[in-house]
Scaffold this active site. Structure first.
Site, PDB file in Angstrom:
ATOM      1  N   ASP A 187      -7.030  -5.055  -4.397  1.00  0.00           N
ATOM      2  CA  ASP A 187      -7.473  -4.589  -3.073  1.00  0.00           C
ATOM      3  C   ASP A 187      -8.370  -3.358  -3.109  1.00  0.00           C
ATOM      4  O   ASP A 187      -8.667  -2.786  -2.073  1.00  0.00           O
ATOM      5  CB  ASP A 187      -6.215  -4.300  -2.221  1.00  0.00           C
ATOM      6  CG  ASP A 187      -6.537  -4.069  -0.757  1.00  0.00           C
ATOM      7  OD1 ASP A 187      -7.533  -4.638  -0.279  1.00  0.00           O
ATOM      8  OD2 ASP A 187      -5.811  -3.307  -0.095  1.00  0.00           O
ATOM      9  N   ASP A 220       0.849  -1.184   0.000  1.00  0.00           N
ATOM     10  CA  ASP A 220       0.000   0.000   0.000  1.00  0.00           C
ATOM     11  C   ASP A 220       0.889   1.239   0.000  1.00  0.00           C
ATOM     12  O   ASP A 220       1.815   1.351   0.811  1.00  0.00           O
ATOM     13  CB  ASP A 220      -0.911  -0.007   1.230  1.00  0.00           C
ATOM     14  CG  ASP A 220      -1.983  -1.083   1.130  1.00  0.00           C
ATOM     15  OD1 ASP A 220      -2.468  -1.321   0.006  1.00  0.00           O
ATOM     16  OD2 ASP A 220      -2.342  -1.687   2.153  1.00  0.00           O
TER      17      ASP A 220
END
Ligand SMILES: [Zn+2]
Length: 1084
Positions: free
Chosen positions: A394, A284
């Protein structure tokens, strides 16, 4: 026969059948920690260990001020002696260790010697020359670095370890998503030279997979019983401390796992695999850690993978996000070079084609285009080829236009898996054709193991079939494995486990046959081949709505506002800079700056940034990025305008005008500074108002307001106010609209006894994911905010306005300016609500309601380049799941002949329930940012009643509402060339969305130079906004030689016939419903 049988006649040796549960339970004893660890296999993992400071010399430079210097700077720091057992902190601080290692002679006989480092935080090993070689994640997870053979010579060798005082998931205080602790300290528990017992380690993995087979295969299967028998035999053979017994146990394991599991050769069988495993590491860009940390996570994670590839021939690794490659390239050039070599070998596989793994609910159409344009251009420029697969495992839901944009960005495949998190309905397909609003399709695959961070367990491989929902079409699937979210990626253990899974499939069967070594694109190519050869796959039309994380349309609302404003600004900059660069020789198109600003905006689209699910530190960083966008952006706009003779501030003899950047006529009330001399004005407190009008694109001039269209505000009786122009009449009481009459249709919009612009507040306590989720039950706690105090502030003739001061609670208030502008011919009128709010609440959700006298079972919402229709009812669980949805600039509820739109300038959350339209305004989640949205906010919305359903009036008014005309100034002799540069004449649903210069034009080189294209070109991006085939004639005063229809990457696809060439070039285009089309005008 009976006489000669070998079968013994007598039996004095009783033998019990296995008691299955006890036999299974016993298997734990071989490899468990705790009470058995001194007498089982775990006691044999290490052959020798040394940590004396004679051999492991440690000194440390603790970097001040939570800074994160790069290697070259860090090693200039002042290193002081330290030792194993010392403590380092606080959270987010960095400590550089210089390690001087002397490997004792007794270790030299071992084939493999490792350095183990564990401080329960993240680290990175650098060779003495600054080359990063091994990421360390601490907590026992990834703690070893295999020492180079050259270290085994008894001489001192120096290397460095960069310690980051955070774990893989930041610095959580207990619960992972709670705000990080600022004051964590980390003990350096391990800094040892270790000789590992590789055979004991391998037996552990043999036994693990064997045990899984015994535990997880069906209890009535032969394969399960065989696994239990073999595992039991291993337990009975093992003798603590006896290396020979370890080797014997490994031999026994081969009865079940086959004899090829020690090398990549296990995958060389002619039996057909169906599960294709790929190593992956989801990083991320920010989340429970700041962006600044991610730059290091990329280096740590990918360094480990390159090292792992040296050891495991079958290891293939997939990583997305051009931004992360770009960080690596600029900060860790040596590692980037090694990765480039692995890319060349086909082992390190870049994927995704986008700048980051972005949100797809909220970014505008052009924003999504820029993700691909920046991403694909980066990959092509660095590695020679574009990506073929769009990769978003995601992200929280998927725009219905993605298949079209993917195809236009050169990609035919899409991978995700997030819909497996749906908490209401189960998504029905694994591999399917996903179809966009315009009919374009991509192949979508959702790995049936339902994760992008699989630990390569036996169960992951098994579920690749048991949870596969498209077995009728094709039984193959992808298995995406490796530590992720906070980075990491596969470990040796994962790869070893998969070898055993494959060995097992080939030896005893039952487990789906897994393969390592193919790329994700190889997998998709095979599926694509099947489709081409006529095998039918299921289809899914429209958005992939994610039935979770619906709060992300609203959380961190300033971030969302910045995104919308940045998108509007970039459109204006690119258009005017394009014109200036063509018209004015001395003006240089600021391609590098524009690229840079788009990179910042695209980075902030990251799927934990724009959705609002990151910690506070990440938003401090994104606020700075947006500040740069707005500051530099304003300057770029001013420079381009100035070169065309348009000034933002008045000059001697100049007159006020405004720029219409749209194709339709616009007449708007604009704010004019007090000191601007102007005759037709309405005086207000801090500024004046003027009416400006443009018949099309270009300069709008100040005009008189006609008495018929003037607007008024009156207090008709105590506390009852009326705003009125010749189209609308609104009655306001206590800040609520109690009546709204469309005078041209003689129609009341508000149902009898109901109140529009009613603020309502809800308890907002989702099941767990606070910043992410608003749950279906929140509506049960609805409370109306009481009346506010109303005052008339403006009475016309250009604008009439009331202010309403409303107390939300003892800590929060909202001040609303309700206004109506003079009506203009040909355009709709709307009531505007301009809000300033002070917000300090705990797990509350503020929304504003508009009950309308309209009936339809479907409402319409603007999405990128189109419209999504969603139910207004809860017939099925699929309908009910959409209790909160994403919209862009407008949401609309229309019945035959008439409708109402709610416009907004920075909001994304909406709900239409029956005839109640509800715009989501602001939330107050406490995790992971405890202060999310607390403070001051400003936002605007409006109610636009209109004839018909969703027509161009809705689309255009919402665009105008988001980019109101601004006053600027021109000299008296100003000649408006803007008006004729590009003109559209045809179907009103076709929108000219973007005007820019060609990416590869020779005269304006930007970041990535891919090809030199002769000549200058102007790129126009248009789309059909209403959902019907449409044509328009495009005319340009530019001297155009050729026109090409291109894809998003500006590859010429087909030549467009010109009706007229040269000056005043004319050509006709026809678009499919909701088609996005790009044209390159090559200038003469
Ligand atoms: Zn993520």
């Amino acid at each position: 026969m009976g006489e000669s049988s070998q079968y013994p006649k007598l039996n004095f040796e009783p033998h019990a059948a296995k008691i299955q549960n006890i036999a299974l339970d016993r298997l734990r004893e071989l490899t468990a920690g705790g009470q058995y660890s001194s007498v089982n296999l775990t006691s044999m993992y290490v052959l020798d260990r040394e940590s004396d400071s004679k051999y492991v010399g440690l000194s440390v430079y603790s970097v001040p001020n939570l800074e994160r210097p790069l290697f070259d700077e860090a090693i200039k720091g002042e290193f002081k002696p330290t030792h194993k057992g010392a403590s380092f902190g606080p959270s987010w601080s960095t400590h550089w260790f210089k390690v001087v290692l002397i490997v004792p002679e007794r270790f030299h006989k071992y084939g493999r010697v490792e350095f183990h480092w564990d401080a329960n935080n993240e680290g990175l090993v650098y060779l003495e020359d600054g080359d990063p070689v091994q990421g360390l994640t601490g907590g026992g997870e990834r703690v070893e670095w295999v020492l180079p053979k050259s270290f085994l010579n008894g001489k001192p060798h120096t290397f460095y370890v960069e310690m980051s005082c955070n774990g893989m998931f930041g610095n959580p205080d207990g619960d992972t998503i709670q705000p990080p602790s600022p004051d964590r300290y980390f003990d350096l528990s391990t800094a040892d030279i270790v000789a590992p017992n590789m055979e004991a380690r391998q037996l552990n993995i043999d036994f693990w997979i064997l045990g899984d087979a015994a535990r997880e295969f069906p209890s009535n299967s032969v394969e399960m019983h065989k696994a239990l028998t073999v595992a039991t035999e291993i337990m009975n053979t093992f003798k603590t401390g006896d290396q020979e017994s370890v080797l014997a146990c490994r031999q026994i394991a081969q009865k079940y796992l086959g004899n090829k599991i020690n090398t990549a050769d296990v995958y060389n069988s002619d039996l057909r695999p169906i599960v294709f495993a790929t190593g992956h590491c989801h990083i991320d860009c920010c989340w429970l850690w700041p962006f600044a940390e991610t730059k290091r996570k990329v280096a740590r994670s990918w360094a480990s993978q390159v090292t792992l590839m040296e050891e495991y021939d079958e290891h293939h690794f997939t990583a997305s996000s051009a931004q992360q490659y770009y960080w690596l390239e600029t900060r860790y050039p040596k590692l980037f070079k090694r990765i480039k070599a692995k890319v060349h070998d086909g082992k390190f596989q870049y994927i995704g084609g986008s700048w980051v793994e972005h949100d797809t609910n909220m970014p505008s159409g052009e924003s999504l285009v820029r993700q691909f344009l920046l991403g694909q251009r980066y990959f092509q420029s660095r590695f020679g080829k574009r990506c073929e697969t769009f990769w978003l495992p995601d992200t929280f839901g998927y725009s219905p236009q993605l298949p079209q944009l993917c195809r236009l960005a050169g990609m035919t495949r899409f991978l995700t898996q997030k819909l497996s998190w749906n908490n209401i309905n189960k998504f029905p397909h694994t591999t399917f054709n996903w179809v966009a609003l315009d009919g374009s399709q991509v192949i979508c695959h959702m790995p049936p193991s339902e994760t992008y961070t699989a630990m390569a367990h036996f169960g992951d491989v098994k579920r690749s079939v048991t949870q596969h929902k498209t077995l009728d079409s094709d039984e193959t699937s992808l298995l995406v494995f490796g530590y992720g979210d906070g980075g990491g990626g596969p470990t040796a253990e994962h790869i070893e486990k998969l070898r055993r899974c494959r060995g097992m499939s080939d030896t005893v069967g039952l487990l789906p046959r897994v393969h390592m070594g193919d790329s994700v694109d190889d997998f998709f190519s095979r599926v694509e081949g099947k489709i081409i050869n006529g095998i039918k796959f299921p289809t899914w039309y429209g958005e992939l709505y994610f039935e979770l994380h619906r709060g992300t349309y609203t959380t961190q609302s300033n971030n969302k506002k910045f995104n919308r404003k940045a998108e509007v600004l970039m459109r204006e900059i690119e258009a005017i800079a394009t014109y200036a660069s063509i018209q004015k020789k001395r003006y240089q198109y600021p391609k590098k700056d524009i690229d840079h600003l788009w990179q910042l905006i695209c980075l902030c689209h990251f799927h934990d940034c724009l959705p609002g699910s990151s910690i506070a530190m990440a938003y401090e960083e994104s606020d700075k990025m947006y500040e740069e966008v707005f500051t530099m952006g304003a300057k770029l706009f001013e420079d381009a305008a100035a070169s065309l003779g348009i000034s933002i501030i008045p000059k001697l003899g100049s007159r006020p005008v405004a720029i219409n950047n749209e194709q339709w006529p616009r007449t708007e009330v604009v704010r004019v500074p007090k000191d601007t001399v102007i005759t037709n004005k309405q005086v207000a407190e801090t500024h004046n108002y003027a009416l400006v009008s443009a018949s099309g694109p270009g300069i709008a001039r100040v005009v008189d307001v006609k008495p018929t269209s003037a607007v008024s505000a009156t207090e008709v009786s105590f506390g009852i106010f009326v705003l009125r122009n010749d189209k609308l009449q609104a009655t306001v009481k206590g800040g609520h609209i109690t009546s709204l009459i469309d005078l041209t249709c003689d129609r009341e919009i508000i149902p009898q006894g109901r109140k529009a612009n009613q603020f309502v507040i809800f308890d907002d306590k989702p099941l767990y994911w606070q910043a992410w989720d608003v749950e279906i039950y929140h509506t049960e706690s609805r409370e109306e905010i009481p009346d506010g105090k109303v005052t008339i502030i403006e009475k016309g003739p250009l604008r009439a306005a009331l202010t309403v001061e409303t107390k939300i609670s003892s800590t929060s208030w909202i001040k609303t300016t309700i206004s109506l502008a003079a009506s203009t011919a040909g355009a709709g009128s709307y009531i505007e609500f301009d809000n300033e709010i002070e917000w300090d609440e705990n797990m509350k959700f503020l929304k504003v309601e508009f009950p309308v006298d309209i009936y339809n079972t479907e409402a319409a919402y603007e999405t990128q380049y189109g419209i999504i229709r969603r139910p207004t009812h809860y017939n099925t669980t699929w309908d009910a799941a959409k209790f909160e949805v994403c919209c862009h600039k407008w949401a609309d509820l229309s019945e035959h002949g008439y409708g109402v739109s709610i416009l907004n300038d920075c909001k994304y959350g909406f709900a239409t329930s029956g005839n109640l339209m509800r715009l989501s305004l602001i939330r107050a989640p406490k995790a992971p940012d405890p202060n999310a949205d607390i403070g001051r906010h400003k936002f605007r919305y409006a109610i636009l009643p209109h004839r018909g359903g969703v027509t161009e009036e809705v689309v255009r008014t919402a665009r105008d509402f988001n980019s109101p005309m601004q006053v600027s100034y021109v000299g008296q002799g100003y000649d408006d060339k803007l008006a004729s540069l590009v003109r559209l004449n045809g179907a009103p649903g076709i929108i000219l969305d973007t005007v820019k210069r060609g990416e590869d034009d020779k005269d304006i080189k930007g970041e990535e130079v891919l090809k030199d294209r002769a000549g200058r070109s102007v790129v126009l991006r248009l789309y059909e906004s209403l959902g019907g085939k449409a044509s328009t004639i495009i005319t340009s005063s530019l001297f155009v030689k050729e026109v090409w229809k291109t894809n998003l990457l500006e590859d010429d696809l087909e030549s467009v016939d010109l009706m007229k060439a040269g000056a005043n070039t004319t050509f006709k285009i026809t678009l499919r419903p909701f088609e996005v089309a790009t044209f390159r005008l090559l200038l003469g």
